[in-house]
Design a protein around this motif. Structure first.
Motif, PDB file in Angstrom:
ATOM      1  N   LEU A 691       0.822  -1.209   0.000  1.00 20.58           N
ATOM      2  CA  LEU A 691       0.000   0.000   0.000  1.00 20.58           C
ATOM      3  C   LEU A 691       0.856   1.259   0.000  1.00 20.58           C
ATOM      4  CD1 LEU A 691      -2.768  -1.014   2.583  1.00 20.58           C
ATOM      5  CD2 LEU A 691      -2.828  -1.230   0.089  1.00 20.58           C
ATOM      6  N   SER A 692       2.099   1.127   0.465  1.00 19.95           N
ATOM      7  CA  SER A 692       2.972   2.305   0.551  1.00 19.95           C
ATOM      8  C   SER A 692       3.350   2.862  -0.813  1.00 19.95           C
ATOM      9  CB  SER A 692       4.244   1.956   1.331  1.00 19.95           C
ATOM     10  OG  SER A 692       5.011   0.977   0.653  1.00 19.95           O
ATOM     11  N   THR A 693       3.256   2.056  -1.868  1.00 14.62           N
ATOM     12  CA  THR A 693       3.577   2.540  -3.217  1.00 14.62           C
ATOM     13  C   THR A 693       2.332   2.710  -4.083  1.00 14.62           C
ATOM     14  OG1 THR A 693       3.875   0.300  -4.120  1.00 14.62           O
ATOM     15  CG2 THR A 693       5.821   1.356  -3.142  1.00 14.62           C
ATOM     16  N   GLY A 694       1.218   2.155  -3.637  1.00 10.16           N
ATOM     17  CA  GLY A 694      -0.009   2.251  -4.431  1.00 10.16           C
ATOM     18  C   GLY A 694      -0.053   1.280  -5.595  1.00 10.16           C
ATOM     19  N   THR A 695       0.820   0.264  -5.545  1.00  5.28           N
ATOM     20  CA  THR A 695       0.909  -0.727  -6.618  1.00  5.28           C
ATOM     21  C   THR A 695       1.263  -2.082  -6.011  1.00  5.28           C
ATOM     22  OG1 THR A 695       3.200   0.015  -6.892  1.00  5.28           O
ATOM     23  CG2 THR A 695       1.602   0.788  -8.522  1.00  5.28           C
ATOM     24  N   THR A 696       1.058  -3.145  -6.766  1.00  2.67           N
ATOM     25  CA  THR A 696       1.501  -4.456  -6.304  1.00  2.67           C
ATOM     26  C   THR A 696       2.892  -4.747  -6.857  1.00  2.67           C
ATOM     27  OG1 THR A 696       0.409  -5.633  -8.139  1.00  2.67           O
ATOM     28  CG2 THR A 696      -0.859  -5.307  -6.123  1.00  2.67           C
ATOM     29  N   TRP A 697       3.675  -5.484  -6.080  1.00  2.00           N
ATOM     30  CA  TRP A 697       5.101  -5.636  -6.347  1.00  2.00           C
ATOM     31  C   TRP A 697       5.440  -6.951  -7.054  1.00  2.00           C
ATOM     32  CZ3 TRP A 697       6.830  -4.396  -0.613  1.00  2.00           C
ATOM     33  CH2 TRP A 697       6.440  -3.091  -0.299  1.00  2.00           C
ATOM     34  N   GLU A 698       6.655  -6.998  -7.552  1.00  2.49           N
ATOM     35  CA  GLU A 698       7.165  -8.220  -8.186  1.00  2.49           C
ATOM     36  C   GLU A 698       7.284  -9.354  -7.169  1.00  2.49           C
ATOM     37  OE1 GLU A 698      10.817  -9.433 -11.229  1.00  2.49           O
ATOM     38  OE2 GLU A 698      10.845  -7.523 -10.171  1.00  2.49           O
ATOM     39  N   GLY A 699       7.660  -9.011  -5.945  1.00  2.00           N
ATOM     40  CA  GLY A 699       7.761  -9.976  -4.852  1.00  2.00           C
ATOM     41  C   GLY A 699       7.116  -9.411  -3.610  1.00  2.00           C
ATOM     42  N   PHE A 700       7.268 -10.116  -2.505  1.00  2.00           N
ATOM     43  CA  PHE A 700       6.670  -9.642  -1.267  1.00  2.00           C
ATOM     44  C   PHE A 700       7.487  -8.537  -0.600  1.00  2.00           C
ATOM     45  CE2 PHE A 700       4.551 -13.974  -1.079  1.00  2.00           C
ATOM     46  CZ  PHE A 700       3.283 -13.473  -1.365  1.00  2.00           C
ATOM     47  N   GLU A 701       8.680  -8.276  -1.100  1.00  6.42           N
ATOM     48  CA  GLU A 701       9.516  -7.213  -0.563  1.00  6.42           C
ATOM     49  C   GLU A 701      10.005  -6.326  -1.699  1.00  6.42           C
ATOM     50  OE1 GLU A 701      12.662  -9.071   1.605  1.00  6.42           O
ATOM     51  OE2 GLU A 701      11.345  -9.809   3.213  1.00  6.42           O
ATOM     52  N   TRP A 702      10.179  -5.038  -1.387  1.00  6.97           N
ATOM     53  CA  TRP A 702      10.685  -4.108  -2.401  1.00  6.97           C
ATOM     54  C   TRP A 702      11.284  -2.892  -1.716  1.00  6.97           C
ATOM     55  CZ3 TRP A 702       9.541   0.990  -3.759  1.00  6.97           C
ATOM     56  CH2 TRP A 702      10.151   1.438  -4.946  1.00  6.97           C
ATOM     57  N   GLU A 703      12.409  -2.436  -2.238  1.00  7.38           N
ATOM     58  CA  GLU A 703      13.046  -1.212  -1.774  1.00  7.38           C
ATOM     59  C   GLU A 703      13.415  -0.357  -2.983  1.00  7.38           C
ATOM     60  OE1 GLU A 703      13.234  -0.152   1.236  1.00  7.38           O
ATOM     61  OE2 GLU A 703      12.444  -1.983   2.148  1.00  7.38           O
ATOM     62  N   GLU A 704      13.414   0.969  -2.795  1.00  7.46           N
ATOM     63  CA  GLU A 704      13.648   1.902  -3.903  1.00  7.46           C
ATOM     64  C   GLU A 704      14.916   1.630  -4.716  1.00  7.46           C
ATOM     65  OE1 GLU A 704      10.681   4.411  -1.589  1.00  7.46           O
ATOM     66  OE2 GLU A 704      11.991   2.717  -1.261  1.00  7.46           O
ATOM     67  N   ALA A 706      16.636  -0.946  -5.208  1.00  2.00           N
ATOM     68  CA  ALA A 706      16.764  -2.284  -5.775  1.00  2.00           C
ATOM     69  C   ALA A 706      16.290  -2.294  -7.226  1.00  2.00           C
ATOM     70  CB  ALA A 706      15.954  -3.274  -4.943  1.00  2.00           C
ATOM     71  N   GLY A 707      16.699  -3.324  -7.947  1.00  2.00           N
ATOM     72  CA  GLY A 707      16.317  -3.410  -9.351  1.00  2.00           C
ATOM     73  C   GLY A 707      14.986  -4.074  -9.594  1.00  2.00           C
ATOM     74  N   GLY A 708      14.340  -4.533  -8.524  1.00  2.00           N
ATOM     75  CA  GLY A 708      13.051  -5.188  -8.679  1.00  2.00           C
ATOM     76  C   GLY A 708      11.942  -4.195  -8.986  1.00  2.00           C
ATOM     77  N   SER A 709      10.829  -4.732  -9.429  1.00  2.00           N
ATOM     78  CA  SER A 709       9.701  -3.893  -9.833  1.00  2.00           C
ATOM     79  C   SER A 709       8.681  -3.788  -8.708  1.00  2.00           C
ATOM     80  CB  SER A 709       9.041  -4.496 -11.079  1.00  2.00           C
ATOM     81  OG  SER A 709       7.706  -4.097 -11.202  1.00  2.00           O
ATOM     82  N   CYS A 710       8.148  -2.601  -8.506  1.00  2.00           N
ATOM     83  CA  CYS A 710       7.007  -2.428  -7.591  1.00  2.00           C
ATOM     84  C   CYS A 710       5.741  -2.190  -8.404  1.00  2.00           C
ATOM     85  CB  CYS A 710       7.249  -1.280  -6.614  1.00  2.00           C
ATOM     86  SG  CYS A 710       7.085   0.373  -7.314  1.00  2.00           S
ATOM     87  N   SER A 711       5.768  -2.617  -9.658  1.00  2.00           N
ATOM     88  CA  SER A 711       4.628  -2.400 -10.562  1.00  2.00           C
ATOM     89  C   SER A 711       4.409  -3.652 -11.403  1.00  2.00           C
ATOM     90  CB  SER A 711       4.891  -1.191 -11.467  1.00  2.00           C
ATOM     91  OG  SER A 711       6.166  -1.299 -12.103  1.00  2.00           O
ATOM     92  N   HIS A 712       4.075  -4.743 -10.714  1.00  2.00           N
ATOM     93  CA  HIS A 712       3.910  -6.045 -11.361  1.00  2.00           C
ATOM     94  C   HIS A 712       2.482  -6.552 -11.172  1.00  2.00           C
ATOM     95  CE1 HIS A 712       7.773  -7.325 -12.932  1.00  2.00           C
ATOM     96  NE2 HIS A 712       7.329  -8.552 -13.051  1.00  2.00           N
TER      97      HIS A 712
END
Length: 807
Positions: A691-704, A706-712
């Motif tokens: 909820l902190s980004t307003g989107t669902t993430w690539e995984g259960f964890e995400w940090e700014e 990092a190279g992972g997506s928070c828009s998956h």
């Protein structure tokens, strides 16, 4: 194939009289922006004005200085998709002009396969008046305002844009006066071939896009979040990689960050105007903007009072929860380098960046300002035009917010295709797409994007018959045998949603090619079990699933696919093939139970090793598929209690557990078996951080950083799980001819309601607690049979209407 929405155009179609045109022909195509102009006179405006257009790779269309659209959908040159737009509202009586921006990267990417050619083709026939693209009647040139040798936006995307507005004021788009002095070829490069006849390879034919045009609109940044002042460093005026140069040489020079309120701004309906104070030559101001929520599109920039010596860079971010830039380290995260540059001309400048990029925040780096400049910023958004008629809400605020971000993430991951993320990649990954498809069916009901995707994935074939994991693509390592099976499953999904077998008939030969790979001797052991093929990427899930000799996951997923394929064969009346596949399924079920089930533990093992011995820790995935397939039903209780429920309770595990992506199969399977409370608790705990980004993430964890997506959107599946479990709406039969209303009244939730836009019409259901009872209500359209399963109520209803129950 003639009945296909992707059938080739008719023999008398206007496009067949046009030719493909491109300045410089097939020479020097890297990062190539082409410009086309056609002036004409109309005696009167036609009643309708269909305009047919496409370009390899893409185009933006303007008529009489007004923006019309962008396109086409991704495709293959041998049957390249074209668009049809009614342009009547853009036309004038008398003088008219068409302006087209075209683009080719000149290389292959994760959305596009390049064939050493580029072209634009268009046509119109309005009564006796006709338009046809032709180098003799159209004016065209390569834009020299764009720098050619820029860096890639990422490993998967096109190139950064570095645009010098002094070389192109865009008057060729907005002015009625035809441009003069354009040349279609650059003579020092030698002879150029400027046109390709219709039907000449690689453009053997064209096909309709089969999906609606993108829904585009203008939005304004919502707020300014930070301001920092720093020193320009290194070769900042000539660097090829705008993003990495700034990170490596300049970012650290910002010693402190102020609140964005330090910058004067005025917010409008679809734009924000900012006044940037001069930091001086050799310095920059870094101003970060929050769009308000993650959006997909291209920035529009209007500049006033420029001296002509400034440089404006734009860096794009998924989400900056602190409002201050945090960059992915250069070289990490799929080599992401999402930045563009504009070099303003003296005075006023208007520019619209070309490539669409996804993100919630962007940072403007304003360099070398010696006096204040005014900048107006808008974002032209680009989305697949879902109607979003589906809905869900309940008394739990957190679940409502999870549903909302799931719904929004599905929208931003739907463009001309289902994409994994609109941020770094924009690739049509098909394992992701299967989840997105079901999200779509509950949110919107539209199956056209699925049909387009099935067609697209089928179009790129590995020599062994497999599909690619995403397509079109430049990546030879992205051949995933399990995603090829998933592609077959989505053909079933399309049929289950629509009742339409046309897609199956169109792709049946391709299905058999895929399945033939799994029958090759080199991919089976001596018993006939499927083995790991090191030539390809066996994905399965982002988990610790073993990739040894005989992976249980692959064998079970193959069996899941065969079961659904057999259903398609039966529905299509292919009796002999159905009988053959049922015999194969029976054989493989026995083979899997005999070799991959461990009686001592009551689980399916992870794999067989090189010696044929059971190996590895039994995964949650394999036990879930055993439930899906009804294998070893006498052990299901053991699988649930010792593997699946601990996962839903978020207990630490020493065995492979599903990622946020594969969790959808766990939730669906367990929801159907009455574990709604555990599933809802799992969703609440695992999705709440998102909820902190307003989107669902690539995984259960995400940090700014990092190279992972928070828009998956492969993690946006609460959009239908919440409807299935809390409201109890589930599809039971083909094309929603039969549905179930069996809500679970989870403790702590006082009401729940949902709307589903089914192919038969809108289904609405709700329930609420009232005193010592629960009041439930459902409304069904005609053609739908309803199975009601409530405490004390078990009945079948076949008549359209609204029904109420008190339990």
């Amino acid at each position: 194939m003639d009945n296909s929405r992707f059938a080739p155009v008719s023999a008398d179609h206007p496009l067949r009289k046009s030719v493909w045109i491109w300045p410089e022909g097939y020479m020097y195509l890297q990062n190539h922006f082409a410009q086309f102009r056609y002036d004409f006179e109309l005696e009167k405006i036609p009643g309708s004005a269909p305009f047919f257009i496409t370009a390899d790779k893409s185009y933006r269309l303007y008529i009489n200085g007004k923006y019309v659209c962008r396109g086409p959908a991704r495709g293959y040159q041998s049957h390249w998709p074209f668009d049809e737009i009614d342009v009547k509202k853009f036309l004038n009586g008398g003088h008219n002009w068409i302006s087209i921006e075209g683009y080719t990267p000149g290389i292959s990417t994760f959305q596009y396969l390049h064939h050493t050619k580029a072209g634009m083709i268009c046509a119109a026939k309005w009564g006796k008046f006709e338009i046809h693209s032709n180098p003799k009647t159209w004016t065209m040139r390569r834009s020299d305002a764009y720098r050619i040798d820029t860096a890639r936006l990422s490993l998967q995307l096109d190139f950064q844009e570095d645009f010098d507005t002094a070389k192109d004021d865009r008057a060729w788009i907005y002015s009625a006066k035809a441009p003069a002095g354009w040349r279609a070829e650059y003579f020092p490069h030698g002879h150029s071939v400027l046109s390709t006849p219709f039907g000449q390879p690689p453009y053997n034919d064209v096909e309709p896009r089969g999906i609606p045009m993108l829904r585009e609109g203008l939005i304004a940044p919502a707020e300014l979040t930070s301001l920092g002042i720093g020193l320009c460093g290194g070769e900042y005026k000539s660097c090829k990689n705008i993003s990495w140069h700034f990170i490596d040489n300049e970012f650290s020079s910002v010693k402190s960050w102020e609140k964005g309120a330090a910058v004067k701004s005025i917010s409008g309906k679809d734009s924000m105007e900012v006044l940037i104070a001069p930091a001086g030559v050799g310095k920059f101001s870094a101003i970060t903007f929050d769009v308000g929520k993650f959006a997909v599109g291209n920035l529009i920039v209007e500049i006033e009072n420029a001296t002509g010596g400034e440089i404006l860079d734009f860096h794009y971010f998924q989400c900056l929860r602190k409002g201050i830039p945090e960059f992915v380290k250069p070289g990490d995260g799929c080599l992401v380098a999402l930045a563009n540059r504009i070099r303003p001309a003296k005075g006023k400048t208007y520019h619209e960046f070309y490539h669409i990029i996804g993100g919630r925040h962007f940072t403007l780096i304003a360099r070398d300002l010696t006096k204040s400049i005014k900048i107006k910023l808008s974002l032209r958004t680009s989305y697949y035009p879902f109607t979003m008629k589906g809905d869900f809400k309940c008394s739990d605020k957190v679940l409502n917010e999870i549903y909302a971000i799931s719904r929004h993430t599905q929208q931003i991951c739907s463009i001309d295709a289902y994409v994994d993320t609109p941020w770094r990649e924009q690739a049509q990954w098909w394992g992701d797409a299967r989840v997105q498809v079901k999200n779509t069916f509950y949110i919107d009901g539209d199956a056209r994007l699925l049909a387009r995707g099935i067609h697209s994935i089928a179009g790129q074939r590995a020599p062994q018959g497999l599909t690619y994991g995403h397509a079109p693509t430049s990546s030879g390592w992205c051949i995933l045998p399990d995603f090829s099976l998933t592609w077959i499953l989505t053909i079933w999904d399309y049929y289950w949603q629509t009742g339409d077998l046309n897609v199956f008939h169109e792709q049946h030969s391709r299905i058999k090619e895929v399945l033939a790979y799994f029958e090759l001797p080199e991919v089976r052991d001596n018993n006939g079990l499927l083995v790991y093929d090191p030539r390809f990427w066996l994905f399965e899930d982002w988990s610790t699933l073993p990739k040894e000799k005989v992976p249980t996951f692959l064998n079970l997923w193959h069996l899941v696919t065969l079961e659904h394929y057999a259903k398609l064969l039966k529905a299509a009346g292919k009796k002999s093939e159905f009988k053959k596949r049922r015999a194969e399924i029976s054989c493989r079920r026995k083979l899997i139970e005999e070799n991959l089930f461990d009686k001592s533990t009551g689980f399916f093992c992870a794999c067989l090793d090189e010696n044929g011995k059971q190996s590895g820790e039994a995964s949650v995935h394999d036990q879930v598929m055993a439930l899906m397939l009804n294998l070893k039903p006498e052990y299901h209780k053991n699988m649930i209690e010792k593997r699946i429920l601990p996962y839903l309770k978020c207990e630490k595990a020493a065995w492979p557990v599903p990622s946020a992506f594969w969790a959808t199969y766990v939730l669906e399977t367990m929801g159907e078996r009455g574990y709604a409370k555990e599933s809802i608790d799992f969703i609440r705990e695992k999705w709440m951080p998102m909820l902190s980004t307003g989107t669902t993430w690539e995984g259960f964890e995400w940090e700014e950083p990092a190279g992972g997506s928070c828009s998956h959107a492969w993690t946006a599946h609460p959009s239908f799980h919440l409807v299935n479990m809390l409201v109890g709406l589930r599809q039971l039969d083909l094309a929603w001819r039969e549905i179930e209303f069996a809500p679970v009244f989870v403790e702590g939730i006082d009401f729940a309601e949902a709307t589903i836009p089914s192919p038969k019409g809108t289904v609405r259901a709700k329930w609420k607690r009232s005193a010592n009872k629960i009041e439930a209500e459902i409304e069904i359209p005609s053609g739908v049979k309803l199975q009601v399963k409530l405490p004390g109520v078990n009945k079948t209803i076949s008549k359209a209407g609204k029904y109420r129950f008190a339990v």
